[in-house]
Design an enzyme around this catalytic site. Structure first.
Site, short mmCIF file in Angstrom:
data_model
loop_
_atom_site.label_atom_id
_atom_site.label_comp_id
_atom_site.label_asym_id
_atom_site.label_seq_id
_atom_site.Cartn_x
_atom_site.Cartn_y
_atom_site.Cartn_z
N GLY A 1 0.82 -1.20 0.00
CA GLY A 1 0.00 0.00 0.00
C GLY A 1 0.85 1.25 0.00
N SER A 2 0.29 2.32 0.53
CA SER A 2 0.96 3.63 0.47
C SER A 2 1.94 3.80 1.62
CB SER A 2 -0.10 4.73 0.55
OG SER A 2 -0.69 4.76 1.85
N PRO A 3 2.94 4.67 1.45
CA PRO A 3 3.87 4.96 2.55
C PRO A 3 3.16 5.50 3.80
CG PRO A 3 4.76 5.76 0.48
CD PRO A 3 3.35 5.33 0.20
N LYS A 4 2.07 6.25 3.60
CA LYS A 4 1.33 6.80 4.74
C LYS A 4 0.79 5.68 5.63
CE LYS A 4 -2.78 9.56 5.86
NZ LYS A 4 -3.94 10.32 5.30
N ILE A 5 0.14 4.69 5.03
CA ILE A 5 -0.39 3.57 5.81
C ILE A 5 0.75 2.66 6.26
CG2 ILE A 5 -2.02 1.64 5.83
CD1 ILE A 5 -3.30 4.42 5.58
N GLY A 6 1.81 2.59 5.47
CA GLY A 6 2.97 1.78 5.85
C GLY A 6 3.56 2.23 7.17
N GLU B 1 5.65 -3.25 1.08
CA GLU B 1 5.75 -2.99 -0.35
C GLU B 1 4.98 -1.70 -0.62
OE1 GLU B 1 7.66 -4.48 -2.37
OE2 GLU B 1 8.24 -6.16 -1.10
N CYS C 1 2.15 0.75 -8.44
CA CYS C 1 3.32 1.31 -7.77
C CYS C 1 4.56 1.32 -8.66
CB CYS C 1 3.60 0.54 -6.48
SG CYS C 1 3.90 -1.23 -6.72
#
Length: 481
Positions: free
Chosen positions: A189-194, A211, A249
């Protein structure tokens, strides 16, 4: 929901503790079942991918169904080799001790998948986890509800339901799952949720694979590939608009090219887009739609920036009702605009001009580390500079996105684009703990005349004695001067 999660986790832990999932036979049975599931439900999978994302069946098979079957087949064919302990060549100092490394499963793992490739990004990590002998809980994305529902209903009919489970839900369910202790968490997913996933994992010191993504640049060195520009343009177009309408991505995020060639590149891109999607891409049936209104509105906001609006040289039309954004080309949008500072994740292609293509190195270095760098060039000096002066999850020369499809290479990011790697054997390693095994010998010991608290000195002295002894033997044999 908390009770369901607790019960599922308890059942999976009991199953793992029983040792059933460690059996190579069990692992192969599950991998065979995944292949059978995809074959039996090919039409249904294509239908749910069309319902959620508007994917054409050809795209669905290429990027999802076919990818999963190939991944499972590779694991099935190679598993016997992967599980074999790896012998270690120990230094002579430790003779006659022997050493090896064995791969053991982490235990019970959590897989949080993404919406843009809801079948492959759910099943591919699961293939790695099963190959390594883990029990798995999958939470598919709520943004692709039809695919999520299909997986939740179908997987229990094919796979071991006490070891492999699927839970549906949104952020509230993910929050509940992350409160529990897992042996491994795999997130796409996104870096924010990561960051949220990593913070939750830190509470239990749980290892993670993240990822994520980033802005993947494409360098076009027209001087060295001038004769192949037709192929270059086709590959850029396919890498931008051909896979989930740029909602990937690893898709091309922006192009770097010398100013003198920019207009020629744009004029070559326009007919290529038309050859892919016709004069009216909205009605072509070959272009995936934007996943939700929220994501559509984000793209609309990016395009409605006055500076970005002024840079549109092709496309730009949108239809919120149909969640459609036309393939769009921008020429030199403001570098401080939002579109140039966050992952686009849509069918919009900025082209950034430079005086000299060598400046592309500095441009890329000024940005967060991307998941991939693509470069069309035959200039060996430029290739060397890209490899030695930039950092990214991967580098692909003279093509785009194909590195993702290659099981022989690891796939993963670095820095903000991700942590960890998978695909092929790397997926097996991703979900395995490599345990060091050393077996010593009771021969050639020394008399223990030291107090117990000083046993380390005795061990060191024993090793030093062995080393001196073997050096003497080698010297007498004439093998060492």
């Amino acid at each position: 929901m908390e009770e369901i999660v607790d019960q599922s986790l308890r059942e999976m832990r009991d199953t793992f503790s029983s040792g059933r999932t460690r059996s190579v036979k069990w692992r192969k049975t599950q991998l065979e079942a995944i292949i059978e599931m995809v074959k039996d439900n090919e039409d249904k999978m294509c239908d749910v991918l069309f319902q959620d994302l508007g994917k054409h069946s050809t795209e669905a098979f290429r990027d999802e169904l076919g990818f999963v079957m190939r991944s499972a087949t590779t694991a099935l064919n190679c598993l016997d080799k992967w599980v074999v302990p790896k012998k270690s060549d120990l230094p002579l100092l430790f003779y006659p001790s022997t050493g090896k490394v064995i791969s053991e499963p982490y235990g019970t793992v959590l897989v949080l998948s993404s919406w843009n490739f809801p079948i492959s990004l759910s099943l591919d990590p699961m293939i790695g986890a099963i190959s390594a002998g883990n029990t798995v809980l999958l939470k598919a994305s709520e943004l692709s509800p039809n695919a999520s529902s299909f997986l939740a209903k179908t997987i229990p009919s094919y796979l071991d339901s006490k070891a492999i489970k699927v839970i549906e839900g949104g952020p509230d369910v993910a929050t509940i799952l992350l409160k529990h202790q897992w042996d491994k968490i795999f997130f796409t997913g996104s870096p924010k949720i990561g960051r949220i996933i990593m913070a939750a994992a830190a509470e239990h010191l749980t290892p993670v694979t993240l990822e994520l993504g980033g802005k993947c640049p494409t360098i076009v060195d027209h001087h060295s590939v001038s004769k192949e520009m037709k192929s270059v343009v086709k590959r850029i177009s396919g890498g931008k608009w051909g896979s989930c309408s740029g909602q990937a991505c690893i898709s091309v995020d922006y192009v770097l090219v010398e100013q003198s060639f920019a207009s020629s590149l744009i004029e070559m891109l326009k007919p290529t887009i038309r050859s892919f999607f016709g004069e009216n891409p909205k009605e072509s049936g070959c272009l995936s739609r934007i996943v939700t209104k929220k994501h559509f509105q984000r793209l609309a906001r990016l395009l409605n920036d006055p500076g970005v609006q002024a840079s549109i040289v092709y496309g730009g039309s949108m239809d919120e009702e149909k969640l459609y954004v036309e393939p769009t080309i921008l020429l030199d949008p403001p570098l401080d605009s939002e579109i140039m500072n966050e992952e686009i994740f849509g069918p919009i292609l900025p082209i950034i001009t430079l005086r000299d293509i060598q400046e592309s190195i500095g441009f890329i270095k000024s940005k967060p580390k991307p998941l991939a760098i693509y470069a069309f060039t035959k200039d060996e000096n430029l290739k060397t500079r890209i490899l030695s002066e930039t950092s990214s999850g991967s580098v692909t020369f003279n093509d785009v996105m194909i590195q993702y499809m290659c099981d022989a290479l690891p796939f993963g990011g670095v820095g903000e684009s991700g942590i960890g790697r998978y695909h092929g054997k790397y997926s097996f390693e991703c979900f395995s703990h490599e345990k060091a095994i050393m077996e010593g010998s009771l021969a050639m010991d020394l008399e223990a005349r030291y107090p117990p608290w000083n046993s380390f000195k005795l061990t060191f002295l024993r090793l030093a004695f062995r080393e001196a002894y073997f050096k003497l033997v080698l010297f007498m044999l004439g093998l060492k001067k």
